[in-house]
Design a protein around this motif. Structure first.
Motif, PDB file in Angstrom:
ATOM      1  N   TYR A 131      -5.941 -60.746 -20.362  1.00 14.65           N
ATOM      2  CA  TYR A 131      -4.902 -61.462 -21.108  1.00 14.65           C
ATOM      3  C   TYR A 131      -4.582 -60.749 -22.412  1.00 14.65           C
ATOM      4  CZ  TYR A 131      -5.528 -65.601 -18.129  1.00 14.65           C
ATOM      5  OH  TYR A 131      -5.576 -66.475 -17.073  1.00 14.65           O
ATOM      6  N   LEU A 132      -3.334 -60.840 -22.812  1.00 13.72           N
ATOM      7  CA  LEU A 132      -2.947 -60.435 -24.159  1.00 13.72           C
ATOM      8  C   LEU A 132      -3.679 -61.353 -25.137  1.00 13.72           C
ATOM      9  CD1 LEU A 132      -0.873 -58.647 -25.790  1.00 13.72           C
ATOM     10  CD2 LEU A 132       0.623 -60.649 -25.743  1.00 13.72           C
ATOM     11  N   GLU A 133      -4.180 -60.766 -26.199  1.00 17.82           N
ATOM     12  CA  GLU A 133      -5.019 -61.532 -27.122  1.00 17.82           C
ATOM     13  C   GLU A 133      -4.319 -62.782 -27.641  1.00 17.82           C
ATOM     14  OE1 GLU A 133      -6.633 -59.157 -30.254  1.00 17.82           O
ATOM     15  OE2 GLU A 133      -7.545 -60.855 -31.274  1.00 17.82           O
ATOM     16  N   SER A 134      -3.048 -62.684 -27.920  1.00 20.51           N
ATOM     17  CA  SER A 134      -2.344 -63.814 -28.543  1.00 20.51           C
ATOM     18  C   SER A 134      -2.124 -64.993 -27.596  1.00 20.51           C
ATOM     19  CB  SER A 134      -0.998 -63.360 -29.110  1.00 20.51           C
ATOM     20  OG  SER A 134      -0.160 -62.891 -28.070  1.00 20.51           O
ATOM     21  N   VAL A 135      -2.342 -64.784 -26.306  1.00 20.89           N
ATOM     22  CA  VAL A 135      -2.164 -65.889 -25.356  1.00 20.89           C
ATOM     23  C   VAL A 135      -3.473 -66.304 -24.695  1.00 20.89           C
ATOM     24  CG1 VAL A 135       0.195 -65.131 -24.893  1.00 20.89           C
ATOM     25  CG2 VAL A 135      -1.629 -64.501 -23.299  1.00 20.89           C
ATOM     26  N   GLU A 136      -4.516 -65.516 -24.885  1.00 13.07           N
ATOM     27  CA  GLU A 136      -5.791 -65.843 -24.246  1.00 13.07           C
ATOM     28  C   GLU A 136      -6.293 -67.186 -24.756  1.00 13.07           C
ATOM     29  OE1 GLU A 136      -8.710 -62.788 -24.544  1.00 13.07           O
ATOM     30  OE2 GLU A 136      -9.758 -63.518 -22.757  1.00 13.07           O
ATOM     31  N   GLY A 137      -6.709 -68.020 -23.810  1.00 11.06           N
ATOM     32  CA  GLY A 137      -7.157 -69.365 -24.169  1.00 11.06           C
ATOM     33  C   GLY A 137      -6.046 -70.397 -24.131  1.00 11.06           C
ATOM     34  N   ARG A 138      -4.802 -69.938 -24.133  1.00  4.92           N
ATOM     35  CA  ARG A 138      -3.664 -70.860 -24.054  1.00  4.92           C
ATOM     36  C   ARG A 138      -2.926 -70.738 -22.720  1.00  4.92           C
ATOM     37  NH1 ARG A 138       0.614 -70.303 -27.353  1.00  4.92           N
ATOM     38  NH2 ARG A 138       0.398 -68.039 -27.580  1.00  4.92           N
ATOM     39  N   PHE A 139      -2.895 -69.528 -22.173  1.00  2.00           N
ATOM     40  CA  PHE A 139      -2.189 -69.271 -20.914  1.00  2.00           C
ATOM     41  C   PHE A 139      -3.208 -69.001 -19.813  1.00  2.00           C
ATOM     42  CE2 PHE A 139       2.030 -67.435 -22.776  1.00  2.00           C
ATOM     43  CZ  PHE A 139       2.152 -68.552 -23.579  1.00  2.00           C
ATOM     44  N   THR A 140      -2.877 -69.444 -18.596  1.00  3.29           N
ATOM     45  CA  THR A 140      -3.771 -69.235 -17.462  1.00  3.29           C
ATOM     46  C   THR A 140      -2.960 -68.840 -16.236  1.00  3.29           C
ATOM     47  OG1 THR A 140      -5.271 -70.954 -18.298  1.00  3.29           O
ATOM     48  CG2 THR A 140      -5.563 -70.244 -16.017  1.00  3.29           C
ATOM     49  N   ILE A 141      -3.334 -67.726 -15.637  1.00 10.65           N
ATOM     50  CA  ILE A 141      -2.686 -67.276 -14.420  1.00 10.65           C
ATOM     51  C   ILE A 141      -3.451 -67.822 -13.214  1.00 10.65           C
ATOM     52  CG2 ILE A 141      -3.989 -65.116 -14.246  1.00 10.65           C
ATOM     53  CD1 ILE A 141      -1.409 -63.771 -13.245  1.00 10.65           C
ATOM     54  N   SER A 142      -2.717 -68.190 -12.186  1.00  8.05           N
ATOM     55  CA  SER A 142      -3.348 -68.632 -10.949  1.00  8.05           C
ATOM     56  C   SER A 142      -2.396 -68.328  -9.794  1.00  8.05           C
ATOM     57  CB  SER A 142      -3.681 -70.125 -10.988  1.00  8.05           C
ATOM     58  OG  SER A 142      -2.503 -70.903 -11.108  1.00  8.05           O
ATOM     59  N   ARG A 143      -2.890 -68.482  -8.582  1.00  3.04           N
ATOM     60  CA  ARG A 143      -2.027 -68.207  -7.448  1.00  3.04           C
ATOM     61  C   ARG A 143      -2.399 -69.112  -6.279  1.00  3.04           C
ATOM     62  NH1 ARG A 143      -4.193 -63.246  -4.016  1.00  3.04           N
ATOM     63  NH2 ARG A 143      -6.385 -63.249  -4.621  1.00  3.04           N
ATOM     64  N   ASP A 144      -1.411 -69.373  -5.468  1.00  2.09           N
ATOM     65  CA  ASP A 144      -1.583 -70.104  -4.220  1.00  2.09           C
ATOM     66  C   ASP A 144      -1.219 -69.125  -3.119  1.00  2.09           C
ATOM     67  OD1 ASP A 144      -1.198 -71.666  -1.888  1.00  2.09           O
ATOM     68  OD2 ASP A 144      -0.795 -73.438  -3.120  1.00  2.09           O
ATOM     69  N   TYR A 145      -2.231 -68.539  -2.493  1.00  4.19           N
ATOM     70  CA  TYR A 145      -1.951 -67.465  -1.539  1.00  4.19           C
ATOM     71  C   TYR A 145      -1.120 -67.937  -0.354  1.00  4.19           C
ATOM     72  CZ  TYR A 145      -2.511 -63.237   1.171  1.00  4.19           C
ATOM     73  OH  TYR A 145      -2.249 -62.093   1.881  1.00  4.19           O
ATOM     74  N   PRO A 146      -1.445 -69.068   0.279  1.00  5.70           N
ATOM     75  CA  PRO A 146      -0.614 -69.493   1.420  1.00  5.70           C
ATOM     76  C   PRO A 146       0.844 -69.710   1.044  1.00  5.70           C
ATOM     77  CG  PRO A 146      -2.681 -70.678   1.422  1.00  5.70           C
ATOM     78  CD  PRO A 146      -2.596 -69.953   0.105  1.00  5.70           C
ATOM     79  N   LYS A 147       1.084 -70.176  -0.170  1.00  7.57           N
ATOM     80  CA  LYS A 147       2.455 -70.415  -0.614  1.00  7.57           C
ATOM     81  C   LYS A 147       3.081 -69.166  -1.212  1.00  7.57           C
ATOM     82  CE  LYS A 147       1.954 -75.353  -1.610  1.00  7.57           C
ATOM     83  NZ  LYS A 147       2.068 -76.413  -2.654  1.00  7.57           N
TER      84      LYS A 147
END
Length: 116
Positions: free
Chosen positions: A60-76
């Motif tokens: 993560y970029l330092e300024s967003v770490e802890g506030r932004f979260t990436i995730s994925r839904d592989y089937p979708k």
């Protein structure tokens, strides 16, 4: 050929949350890197987060770490970016990216405006 479509942008007050989505069409098999970028007017684009499907490494970029979260839904075939505690400086157009080797796909962007 992979095509990406982002959604979920909008106007939110500072301290609020948004969840961006990036839906892929076409085969994503073998595409290893998934990322979110943003670009504000007059500023160069910034990588907010990049994750590797092969081993889960995520940066993560330092300024967003802890506030932004990436995730994925592989089937979708959908990538998400959960954004919490938004700040006015987060105002930008947000883009998703999936790439591996010579395969490199970008979405059209979704705008996020954070009011103070």
């Amino acid at each position: 050929q992979v095509q990406l479509v982002e959604s979920g942008g909008g106007v939110v007050q500072a301290g609020g949350s948004l969840r961006l989505s990036c839906e892929a069409s076409g085969s994503i098999i073998g595409i290893n890197i998934m990322a979110w970028y943003r670009q504000a007017p007059g500023d160069p684009g910034k990588t907010l987060v990049a994750t590797h499907a092969s081993d889960g490494r995520t940066t993560y970029l330092e300024s967003v770490e802890g506030r932004f979260t990436i995730s994925r839904d592989y089937p979708k075939k959908t990538l998400y970016l959960q954004m919490d505690n938004l700040r006015p400086e987060d105002t930008a157009t947000y883009y998703c990216n999936r790439r591996s080797g010579t395969r490199n796909a970008w979405g059209q962007g979704t705008q996020v405006i954070v009011s103070s």
